[in-house]
Design an enzyme around this catalytic site. Structure first.
Site, PDB file in Angstrom:
ATOM      1  N   GLY A 180       2.741  -9.825   1.059  1.00  0.00           N
ATOM      2  CA  GLY A 180       3.057  -8.671   1.927  1.00  0.00           C
ATOM      3  C   GLY A 180       4.108  -7.962   1.694  1.00  0.00           C
ATOM      4  O   GLY A 180       4.394  -7.112   2.374  1.00  0.00           O
ATOM      5  N   GLU A 237      -5.730   1.929  -5.909  1.00  0.00           N
ATOM      6  CA  GLU A 237      -5.705   0.791  -4.944  1.00  0.00           C
ATOM      7  C   GLU A 237      -7.137   1.064  -4.354  1.00  0.00           C
ATOM      8  O   GLU A 237      -7.909   0.174  -4.259  1.00  0.00           O
ATOM      9  CB  GLU A 237      -4.750   0.544  -4.036  1.00  0.00           C
ATOM     10  CG  GLU A 237      -4.583  -0.723  -3.445  1.00  0.00           C
ATOM     11  CD  GLU A 237      -3.485  -1.342  -3.178  1.00  0.00           C
ATOM     12  OE1 GLU A 237      -2.379  -0.857  -3.785  1.00  0.00           O
ATOM     13  OE2 GLU A 237      -3.461  -2.324  -2.407  1.00  0.00           O
ATOM     14  N   ASP A 249       2.554   1.946   1.620  1.00  0.00           N
ATOM     15  CA  ASP A 249       3.210   1.243   0.706  1.00  0.00           C
ATOM     16  C   ASP A 249       3.806   1.957  -0.593  1.00  0.00           C
ATOM     17  O   ASP A 249       4.763   1.596  -1.273  1.00  0.00           O
ATOM     18  CB  ASP A 249       2.035   0.152   0.230  1.00  0.00           C
ATOM     19  CG  ASP A 249       1.870  -0.860   1.267  1.00  0.00           C
ATOM     20  OD1 ASP A 249       2.389  -0.875   2.426  1.00  0.00           O
ATOM     21  OD2 ASP A 249       0.684  -1.674   1.087  1.00  0.00           O
ATOM     22  N   TYR A 261      -8.068  -7.275  10.776  1.00  0.00           N
ATOM     23  CA  TYR A 261      -7.315  -5.827  10.424  1.00  0.00           C
ATOM     24  C   TYR A 261      -8.762  -4.665  10.672  1.00  0.00           C
ATOM     25  O   TYR A 261      -8.262  -3.822  11.260  1.00  0.00           O
ATOM     26  CB  TYR A 261      -6.938  -5.919   8.963  1.00  0.00           C
ATOM     27  CG  TYR A 261      -6.531  -4.207   8.468  1.00  0.00           C
ATOM     28  CD1 TYR A 261      -5.105  -3.984   8.737  1.00  0.00           C
ATOM     29  CD2 TYR A 261      -7.359  -3.660   7.802  1.00  0.00           C
ATOM     30  CE1 TYR A 261      -4.869  -2.871   8.264  1.00  0.00           C
ATOM     31  CE2 TYR A 261      -7.002  -2.373   7.338  1.00  0.00           C
ATOM     32  CZ  TYR A 261      -5.774  -1.957   7.515  1.00  0.00           C
ATOM     33  OH  TYR A 261      -5.132  -0.826   7.044  1.00  0.00           O
ATOM     34  N   GLU A 269       4.333  -1.060  13.030  1.00  0.00           N
ATOM     35  CA  GLU A 269       3.306  -1.946  12.487  1.00  0.00           C
ATOM     36  C   GLU A 269       1.815  -1.767  13.184  1.00  0.00           C
ATOM     37  O   GLU A 269       1.679  -1.339  14.221  1.00  0.00           O
ATOM     38  CB  GLU A 269       3.509  -3.380  12.635  1.00  0.00           C
ATOM     39  CG  GLU A 269       3.184  -4.294  11.707  1.00  0.00           C
ATOM     40  CD  GLU A 269       3.797  -4.100  10.373  1.00  0.00           C
ATOM     41  OE1 GLU A 269       3.099  -3.421   9.443  1.00  0.00           O
ATOM     42  OE2 GLU A 269       4.952  -4.597  10.026  1.00  0.00           O
TER      43      GLU A 269
HETATM   44  P1  ADP Z   1       0.666  -7.599  -2.043  1.00  0.00           P
HETATM   45  O1  ADP Z   1       0.698  -6.242  -2.488  1.00  0.00           O
HETATM   46  O2  ADP Z   1       0.940  -7.725  -0.393  1.00  0.00           O
HETATM   47  O3  ADP Z   1       1.635  -8.481  -2.980  1.00  0.00           O
HETATM   48  P2  ADP Z   1      -1.896  -7.520  -2.711  1.00  0.00           P
HETATM   49  O4  ADP Z   1      -3.279  -8.570  -2.396  1.00  0.00           O
HETATM   50  O5  ADP Z   1      -2.011  -6.178  -2.096  1.00  0.00           O
HETATM   51  O6  ADP Z   1      -0.586  -8.075  -2.033  1.00  0.00           O
HETATM   52  O7  ADP Z   1      -1.769  -7.323  -4.237  1.00  0.00           O
HETATM   53  C1  ADP Z   1      -1.799  -8.425  -5.083  1.00  0.00           C
HETATM   54  C2  ADP Z   1      -2.382  -8.097  -6.319  1.00  0.00           C
HETATM   55  O8  ADP Z   1      -1.770  -6.948  -7.087  1.00  0.00           O
HETATM   56  C3  ADP Z   1      -2.539  -9.116  -7.375  1.00  0.00           C
HETATM   57  O9  ADP Z   1      -3.482 -10.115  -7.229  1.00  0.00           O
HETATM   58  C4  ADP Z   1      -2.502  -8.542  -8.590  1.00  0.00           C
HETATM   59  O10 ADP Z   1      -3.967  -8.205  -8.963  1.00  0.00           O
HETATM   60  C5  ADP Z   1      -1.562  -7.180  -8.489  1.00  0.00           C
HETATM   61  N1  ADP Z   1      -0.398  -7.474  -9.074  1.00  0.00           N
HETATM   62  C6  ADP Z   1       0.857  -7.483  -8.265  1.00  0.00           C
HETATM   63  N2  ADP Z   1       1.872  -7.764  -9.328  1.00  0.00           N
HETATM   64  C7  ADP Z   1       1.525  -7.935 -10.261  1.00  0.00           C
HETATM   65  C8  ADP Z   1       1.973  -8.715 -11.525  1.00  0.00           C
HETATM   66  N3  ADP Z   1       3.327  -8.546 -11.503  1.00  0.00           N
HETATM   67  N4  ADP Z   1       1.151  -8.760 -12.476  1.00  0.00           N
HETATM   68  C9  ADP Z   1      -0.326  -8.858 -12.392  1.00  0.00           C
HETATM   69  N5  ADP Z   1      -0.668  -8.250 -11.302  1.00  0.00           N
HETATM   70  C10 ADP Z   1       0.155  -7.992 -10.379  1.00  0.00           C
HETATM   71 MG    MG Z   2      -0.581  -4.836  -1.589  1.00  0.00          MG
END
Ligand code: ADP
Ligand code: MG
Length: 355
Positions: free
Chosen positions: A113, A149, A161, A210, A26
């Protein structure tokens, strides 16, 4: 609503990709170091077809949101930015991507996460590869997802990731050297499974904390005369650094060494000890834990059937991961969650998936 109801036709194809959890390593990825993620059972699925009106249309079932965008438009906000980014990057790779209808549905918890964002990117790129028979491999998919991203969603993501979502499965750990992308697939320790619990505490300070840790690591590397902390192998070498750089570097160097130890082949019990040591180091040296995570980890660590537990992800809230005896995951998760929530928190079980 399904694809047919949204777009008025059946999809031409579909593809999916899993979320991920990091077991060890991590805050090492931005130090060019080593990580050890695995895929989780929950996946993101995309259904795709060709659009006939000259525009791309994206729909997310979880958000019940639709985004329409043309090739030359500005990047849309929100979830459309990840998908649009993947399409634009494929264009830049020299592929012709016609307008598509793309329907997203996912069991990966969003924003917990477990990398729903990487699962969305990898599923999208796999879907486009299948629909258009593109000649791109899984590593390239991970790299394009990461760039989508960074460049389009505006999130400074490492490569872990997307590599985990693109290359890992739920039965194996993916050892990854984040500098060279050298990787090795190793089985989970025999007769173990993974439990992930959300602490219910939002990662509010995660962004600023971070960035501060990243800056501290860069400063430590400069003082030590190395390109990145990954180039330091002897933990003693950091002892002359001023605080807090000494503590920060000590975590990174030892954490890298813990990941490398696993490559030698270790028992479930020893793997658990490495996870426990990782948590202590994240708490005491790296200072990215919070009382809720410490409480949840302590409960996990004191529960029978648990080999080891630690916070996972950037810290400052978010989730904890534990390695437990196979077959006991659900019972352990329920027992620990009940005890944790009885102390005033509102956590939830992320893995094993609640079906
Ligand atoms: P994590 O990757 O830890 O879940 P992040 O903040 O990096 O959190 O990513 C979350 C974002 O990814 C959401 O706000 C959205 O924009 C996008 N996302 C992920 N999965 C979906 C989904 N099933 N439908 C729509 N958007 C999604
Ligand atoms: Mg993410």
């Amino acid at each position: 609503m399904n694809f047919q109801q949204i777009f008025g036709a059946a999809p031409a194809t579909e593809a999916s990709a899993p979320g991920r959890v990091n077991l060890l390593g991590e805050h090492t990825d931005y130090n060019d170091g080593f990580v050890l993620p695995t895929a989780i059972p929950q996946r993101t699925t995309v259904h795709l077809g060709f659009s006939r009106d000259g525009q791309h249309h994206f729909y997310s079932a979880e958000l019940d949101q639709k985004v329409s965008v043309s090739e030359h438009d500005a990047t849309p906000q929100g979830f459309g930015s990840y998908i649009f980014g993947c399409i634009q990057l494929l264009h830049q790779e020299g592929y012709t991507i016609p307008p598509v209808n793309l329907y997203v549905t996912s069991a990966v918890p969003i924003g917990s996460g477990l990398s729903s964002s990487a699962a969305l990117e990898v599923a999208t790129l796999r879907g486009l590869r299948k629909l258009l028979q593109l000649d791109i491999d899984d590593v390239r998919i991970a790299q394009l997802g990461q760039q989508a991203e960074i460049q389009y969603a505006g999130v400074n993501s490492g490569i872990m990731d997307q590599m985990a979502s693109s290359l890992a499965d739920t039965e194996h750990l993916l050892f990854l050297d984040t500098r060279t992308l050298e990787r090795r697939v190793i089985p989970l320790p025999a007769d173990t499974e993974i439990v992930i619990l959300d602490s219910g505490v939002p990662r509010t300070l995660a962004g600023s904390g971070y960035n501060q840790r990243r800056t501290e690591c860069e400063a430590a590397a400069r003082l030590l005369g190395v390109q990145a902390l990954r180039d330091v192998t002897d933990p003693q070498a950091v002892e002359g650094l001023p605080e807090p750089l000494r503590q920060r570097a000590r975590h990174v160097v030892r954490e890298d060494n813990r990941v490398l130890e696993v490559l030698q082949g270790v028992s479930a019990a020893y793997f658990g000890e490495l996870m426990n040591a990782s948590h202590a180091s994240l708490r005491d040296d790296y200072e990215v834990s919070v009382p809720a995570l410490d409480a949840l980890v302590a409960l996990l660590q004191s529960t029978s059937g648990v080999f080891g537990a630690r916070l996972t992800g950037a810290g400052f809230g978010g989730a904890c991961v534990a390695l437990v005896t196979a077959g006991q995951g659900r019972a352990i998760a329920q027992e620990v969650l009940e005890r944790y929530n009885n102390t005033g928190y509102s956590g939830r079980i992320l893995v094993p998936a609640v079906t």
